[in-house]
Structures are given as structure tokens and as C-alpha cells.
Design an enzyme around this catalytic site. Structure first.
Site, PDB file in Angstrom:
ATOM      1  CB  ILE A   1      -0.944  -0.003   1.211  1.00 31.95           C
ATOM      2  CG1 ILE A   1      -1.854  -1.234   1.151  1.00 31.95           C
ATOM      3  CG2 ILE A   1      -1.783   1.273   1.246  1.00 31.95           C
ATOM      4  CD1 ILE A   1      -2.603  -1.500   2.423  1.00 31.95           C
ATOM      5  CD  GLU A   2       1.654   6.489  -1.974  1.00 31.98           C
ATOM      6  OE1 GLU A   2       2.505   7.002  -1.216  1.00 31.98           O
ATOM      7  OE2 GLU A   2       0.523   6.957  -2.181  1.00 31.98           O
ATOM      8  CB  SER A   3       4.052   5.178   2.589  1.00 29.02           C
ATOM      9  OG  SER A   3       4.746   6.059   1.722  1.00 29.02           O
ATOM     10  CE  LYS A   4       0.940  13.292   0.154  1.00 28.86           C
ATOM     11  NZ  LYS A   4       1.478  14.362  -0.730  1.00 28.86           N
TER      12      LYS A   4
ATOM     13  CB  CYS B   1      11.274   7.936  -2.334  1.00 27.99           C
ATOM     14  SG  CYS B   1       9.603   7.826  -3.026  1.00 27.99           S
TER      15      CYS B   1
ATOM     16  CG  ASP C   1      13.053   6.238   1.929  1.00 28.53           C
ATOM     17  OD1 ASP C   1      12.366   7.082   2.516  1.00 28.53           O
ATOM     18  OD2 ASP C   1      12.785   5.821   0.783  1.00 28.53           O
TER      19      ASP C   1
ATOM     20  CD  GLU D   1       7.216  -2.173   1.287  1.00 28.54           C
ATOM     21  OE1 GLU D   1       6.215  -1.836   1.940  1.00 28.54           O
ATOM     22  OE2 GLU D   1       7.824  -1.388   0.512  1.00 28.54           O
TER      23      GLU D   1
ATOM     24  NE  ARG E   1      10.087  10.084   3.577  1.00 22.53           N
ATOM     25  CZ  ARG E   1      10.803   9.798   2.494  1.00 22.53           C
ATOM     26  NH1 ARG E   1      10.205   9.358   1.408  1.00 22.53           N
ATOM     27  NH2 ARG E   1      12.119   9.943   2.513  1.00 22.53           N
ATOM     28  N   GLY E   2       6.033  10.888   7.657  1.00 20.07           N
ATOM     29  CA  GLY E   2       4.587  11.110   7.715  1.00 20.07           C
ATOM     30  C   GLY E   2       3.916  10.393   8.868  1.00 20.07           C
TER      31      GLY E   2
END
Length: 279
Positions: A82-85, A186, A193, A226, A254-255
Site C-alpha cells: 500500500i503506497e505510504s502516503k 524513494c 530513506d 520492501e 516518514r509522515g
């Protein structure tokens, strides 16, 4: 040759952010794991990605805000990450949502929505901050940069040819090593990262200096967390005869989210998930 992960299309990364005023599961954006695995040339992985959200809140039935930490266990067998943002935006959509069932209801909703997005069973645990307990600790294992302080590094894009067998040593060895100097980029924004990584190896002995140089060679590599861990796992598995191979990474937050991928030849779940010193 560098291993290049194609840039995913249509993500929220690097875009201006507008937070939803209501619960919005449609914000979740799956990204096929095959995108990174095709670049590696390997799809055979066992393990779990552990996500921790430190910014999660909702309203109780009376409108009083509630605060919690969330831990997600996403099996490596799921077809998508799942895309983190998108996960952050989704989590923030709970902020003005009333949940009469409290943490248990939030946990049920997260489990349902994230399992649907990942394409397989995701475990979600919601810990109200009044009862949440955690231990901050270093990654397990002898620190490679302390063992090999004079190593010279010249490669800063993934180079598995750096890996070497220990010469003149035992035919087999069991070791647990770690490093705090891992950095990648990224694949969408190019932002750095940082992570600490722990490696448990048993079998043909790996030269620690060569392993440190190899891990340092990710410094300009563009890949999701990953994919980086799976690349490390693949390169060690294909170059050495190892009875046990485990790679565990603790990426910095992050976030309000940290990501902790784990890949193993012997276990689908990590024995424990350290909250590393920078997390």
C-alpha cells in the site's frame, strides 16, 4: 549492473495534500509487489511487512478525540503493498469520524480495508495511547561499521558483485550482524530513506567487510523499502549456501509511519519487531 525499480504511476507521493473530512477508504492505493520483484528477477519471498502508525485519531460517540498507535502486519505473500502516503491520507480520514465501538471498531475497519487493498489478510492492532507500551532498542547483531571501521566504499548503486565469502575461515558460520548506515531513495520523489538493518546468517560464511560495502552501495538506489530488503535477501540467497537467512529492516519514520520489512527462509513472521533508536 544497477537494479532499477520502475517508478510507480499515479501515486500521491510528491503531490499537494488535502486531508479528507470524512472516512475515505477509497484513498488507499495498492502497488503491485511484482513491480519491484520483476526488477530483481525473483518472486519467491516469505516474510511480513510491519507498519507502525504513530498518528491515528478518531472521535468517540460524544465527539471527544481519541489517540492511538496502530501496528499493521502485511504478509509478503499479498499481491500488493500500500503506497505510504495513501495510507497516511486514509488514516487521517478517521480524524472527524465518530466510532462508538472505539479501538475495537477502528481495528475491525482497518483490517477490512487494508486486507482489501493488499489483496490478502492484513492484521491490524490499535493501541490507545493510555495503555500502549513500547521498548526502544538497537537492532540486534554486531555492528558491521564497528567491526570494519576502515572499509573503503566506492560503489553507491547496488552492486552484489561486492559480496565475498570469508577466506581461510570456517566452512560454516552462524552470525547476527547489523548496520545503522543504510540509505536508499524513494523511487518517486528521490527523497532519502534511512534504516537500520539486522541480518541473521547461518551456513557458508560471508565476509563482513564485503557485506558492509554491499549494503552501502544502496545509497543512490531508488526502491521502496520492501523492494530494497527483497533485493538484499535475493542477492545473499543466490550467492551463498545459507541454511538460515533473515533480513529485517527498521526504516525511520516518514509522515508519522515507519515501515519494517522482514524476509526469512525459516519464518513468515519476525520473532520480534524492535522499535529502533531512530524510530
Amino acid at each position: 549492473m544497477p537494479v532499477l525499480m520502475p517508478e510507480p504511476e499515479g501515486t500521491q507521493l510528491g503531490r499537494a495534500t488535502t486531508y479528507a473530512e470524512a472516512y475515505s477508504p477509497e484513498l488507499l492505493q495498492p502497488i503491485a509487489r511484482s513491480l519491484g520483484r520483476d526488477a530483481i528477477g525473483d518472486h519467491d519471498f516469505q516474510g511480513t511487512d510491519v507498519w507502525r502508525l504513530y498518528e491515528f485519531s478518531w472521535l468517540n460517540a460524544r465527539g471527544l478525540p481519541q489517540a492511538a498507535q496502530v501496528e499493521l502486519h502485511v504478509p509478503a505473500s499479498t499481491p500488493s503493498i500500500i503506497e505510504s502516503k495513501s495510507l497516511k491520507l486514509y488514516a487521517m480520514s478517521f480524524a472527524m469520524t465518530r466510532l462508538a465501538g472505539g479501538a475495537a471498531e477502528a481495528e475491525s475497519i482497518l483490517t477490512r480495508d487494508l486486507s482489501a487493498a493488499a489483496g490478502g489478510p492484513v492484521k491490524a492492532a490499535v493501541h490507545p495511547l493510555g495503555t500502549w507500551k513500547t521498548l526502544v532498542e538497537p537492532m540486534p547483531g554486531d555492528l558491521l561499521e564497528a567491526m570494519c571501521p576502515d572499509v573503503e566504499v566506492e560503489d553507491f548503486e547496488v552492486n552484489p558483485e561486492l559480496l565475498r565469502r570469508t577466506e581461510g575461515g570456517p566452512r560454516t558460520a552462524a552470525v547476527c550482524w547489523s548496520t545503522n548506515v543504510f540509505r536508499s531513495l524513494c523511487p518517486v520523489t528521490g527523497q532519502p530513506d534511512f534504516a537500520s538493518i539486522s541480518l541473521h546468517l547461518a551456513g557458508e560464511p560471508v565476509d563482513p567487510a564485503s557485506l558492509l560495502k554491499y549494503l552501502a552501495s544502496y545509497r543512490r538506489h531508488r526502491g521502496f523499502h520492501e523492494q530494497c530488503v527483497e533485493q538484499i535477501f535475493h542477492d545473499l540467497r543466490t550467492r551463498f549456501d545459507l541454511k538460515v537467512l533473515e533480513v529485517q529492516a527498521s526504516f525511520t519514520r516518514r509522515g508519522g509511519i515507519d515501515i519494517n520489512p522482514f524476509r526469512s527462509t525459516v519464518s513468515a513472521e519476525p520473532h520480534r519487531v524492535p522499535r529502533e533508536l531512530r524510530q
